[in-house]
Scaffold this motif. Structure first.
Motif, PDB file in Angstrom:
ATOM      1  N   ALA A 158      16.877  -0.017   5.419  1.00  0.00           N
ATOM      2  CA  ALA A 158      16.240  -1.171   5.272  1.00  0.00           C
ATOM      3  C   ALA A 158      15.162  -1.245   6.365  1.00  0.00           C
ATOM      4  O   ALA A 158      14.052  -1.620   6.048  1.00  0.00           O
ATOM      5  N   VAL A 159      15.596  -1.334   7.787  1.00  0.00           N
ATOM      6  CA  VAL A 159      14.723  -1.097   8.701  1.00  0.00           C
ATOM      7  C   VAL A 159      13.680   0.070   8.565  1.00  0.00           C
ATOM      8  O   VAL A 159      12.577  -0.288   8.742  1.00  0.00           O
ATOM      9  N   HIS A 160      14.118   0.899   8.220  1.00  0.00           N
ATOM     10  CA  HIS A 160      13.385   2.197   7.976  1.00  0.00           C
ATOM     11  C   HIS A 160      12.133   2.139   6.892  1.00  0.00           C
ATOM     12  O   HIS A 160      10.990   2.283   7.083  1.00  0.00           O
ATOM     13  N   ALA A 161      12.673   1.257   5.858  1.00  0.00           N
ATOM     14  CA  ALA A 161      11.806   1.006   4.874  1.00  0.00           C
ATOM     15  C   ALA A 161      10.555   0.017   5.317  1.00  0.00           C
ATOM     16  O   ALA A 161       9.359   0.028   5.155  1.00  0.00           O
ATOM     17  N   VAL A 162      11.171  -0.972   6.512  1.00  0.00           N
ATOM     18  CA  VAL A 162      10.178  -1.938   6.802  1.00  0.00           C
ATOM     19  C   VAL A 162       8.985  -0.970   7.747  1.00  0.00           C
ATOM     20  O   VAL A 162       7.999  -1.435   7.830  1.00  0.00           O
ATOM     21  N   THR A 163       9.716  -0.154   8.536  1.00  0.00           N
ATOM     22  CA  THR A 163       8.782   0.522   9.315  1.00  0.00           C
ATOM     23  C   THR A 163       7.878   1.243   8.667  1.00  0.00           C
ATOM     24  O   THR A 163       6.612   1.181   9.280  1.00  0.00           O
ATOM     25  N   ARG A 164       8.183   1.835   7.753  1.00  0.00           N
ATOM     26  CA  ARG A 164       7.274   2.799   6.641  1.00  0.00           C
ATOM     27  C   ARG A 164       6.182   1.766   6.289  1.00  0.00           C
ATOM     28  O   ARG A 164       4.831   2.100   6.242  1.00  0.00           O
ATOM     29  N   ALA A 165       6.701   0.531   5.654  1.00  0.00           N
ATOM     30  CA  ALA A 165       5.573  -0.292   5.104  1.00  0.00           C
ATOM     31  C   ALA A 165       4.699  -0.696   6.230  1.00  0.00           C
ATOM     32  O   ALA A 165       3.417  -0.907   6.007  1.00  0.00           O
ATOM     33  N   LYS A 166       5.058  -0.972   7.529  1.00  0.00           N
ATOM     34  CA  LYS A 166       4.309  -1.597   8.567  1.00  0.00           C
ATOM     35  C   LYS A 166       3.293  -0.377   9.060  1.00  0.00           C
ATOM     36  O   LYS A 166       2.180  -0.527   9.401  1.00  0.00           O
ATOM     37  N   ALA A 167       3.604   0.987   8.929  1.00  0.00           N
ATOM     38  CA  ALA A 167       2.798   1.982   9.186  1.00  0.00           C
ATOM     39  C   ALA A 167       1.870   2.312   7.969  1.00  0.00           C
ATOM     40  O   ALA A 167       0.984   3.309   8.216  1.00  0.00           O
TER      41      ALA A 167
END
Length: 263
Positions: A158-167
């Motif tokens: 979930a944190v990885h998905a948020v980070t990808r979305a932010k990037a």
């Protein structure tokens, strides 16, 4: 291999009979002795791109006369991780579980990706700093038979998905529309420092869970560690406050990070 058998293998590689074509395949090439590698032509096979896998699976489904959603094909291709054989096995299972038409939601449920809502709820609780609720949610997951390791990995995803979305990265087709929307919302709220810190603490927690005598206790300690570190400013913020001479910046940071002492 014995020394004599190894020498015989090297001789076969160096001087193979005319009628022999020697092929050696392995997924652990790092374990092959250099003396063998030096006598072979090496071809590293790459993973098949998900787009090509999805096209291949579409042709297979059409040949089999099975209707499969385009998004479902994308989910199967993503889950196959570059392997056509594994993807065909997943597609075959999806067709067997389907009711005439294979949908993306059915494939996600078959792959065990349907209960991501629990992960999103727990992540929100951690970000809110609500320790009692987080422990209650962890206990509930434990009673349902969810492995603590899987729970920590789900939080990391979930944190990885948020980070990808932010990037601004491409969306993961394994994620549902609700997951993508939730990731986009959190990406707008959380800073880079918070995301990196969350990832590192979850990674440390996952290591603790896999090595601890009681994984459930280790998971609870990992979640509490994340909650109590959530209000700590990142190093860049502390440095900026110190450089700007903000009153009480150093004392506040030390007070937050230092344990309380009883006189």
């Amino acid at each position: 291999l014995s020394k004599s058998a190894f020498n015989a293998l090297l001789k076969t590689l160096e001087e193979p009979p005319e009628h022999v074509k020697f092929l050696f395949a392995t997924t652990e090439v790092n374990k092959v002795p250099v003396t063998v590698l030096s006598r072979c032509q090496r071809f590293d096979l790459r993973r098949i791109p998900a787009e090509k896998l999805a096209e291949h699976f579409a042709r297979v489904a059409e040949a089999e006369g099975v209707e499969v959603e385009a998004e479902a094909l994308a989910v199967v291709a993503r889950a196959a991780e570059g392997s056509a054989r594994d993807g065909l096995s997943i597609l075959d299972q999806a067709i067997a579980h389907g009711s005439g038409k294979v949908t993306a939601s059915e494939v996600r449920a078959m792959l065990g990706l349907a209960d991501r809502g629990r992960i999103r709820t727990l992540l929100g609780t951690l970000l809110d700093g609500d320790a009692p609720t987080a422990l209650a949610q962890l206990d509930e997951a434990h009673e349902l038979g969810i492995d603590p390791t899987a729970l920590l990995r789900g939080l990391m995803e979930a944190v990885h998905a948020v980070t990808r979305a932010k990037a601004g990265g491409s969306e993961d087709v394994l994620a549902s529309a609700e997951e993508r929307e939730a990731a986009a919302v959190l990406a707008g709220k959380l800073g880079w420092g918070t995301l990196h810190r969350l990832w590192q603490m979850l990674l440390k927690g996952l290591t603790d869970v896999t090595t601890a005598p009681d994984p459930h206790e280790a998971a609870s300690m990992a979640l509490l560690r994340i909650i109590h570190a959530a209000d700590l400013p990142d190093p860049a913020t502390i440095l900026a406050r110190l450089q700007s001479g903000e009153p009480g910046a150093a004392g506040a940071s030390v007070a937050r990070s230092a344990p309380s002492q009883v006189a």
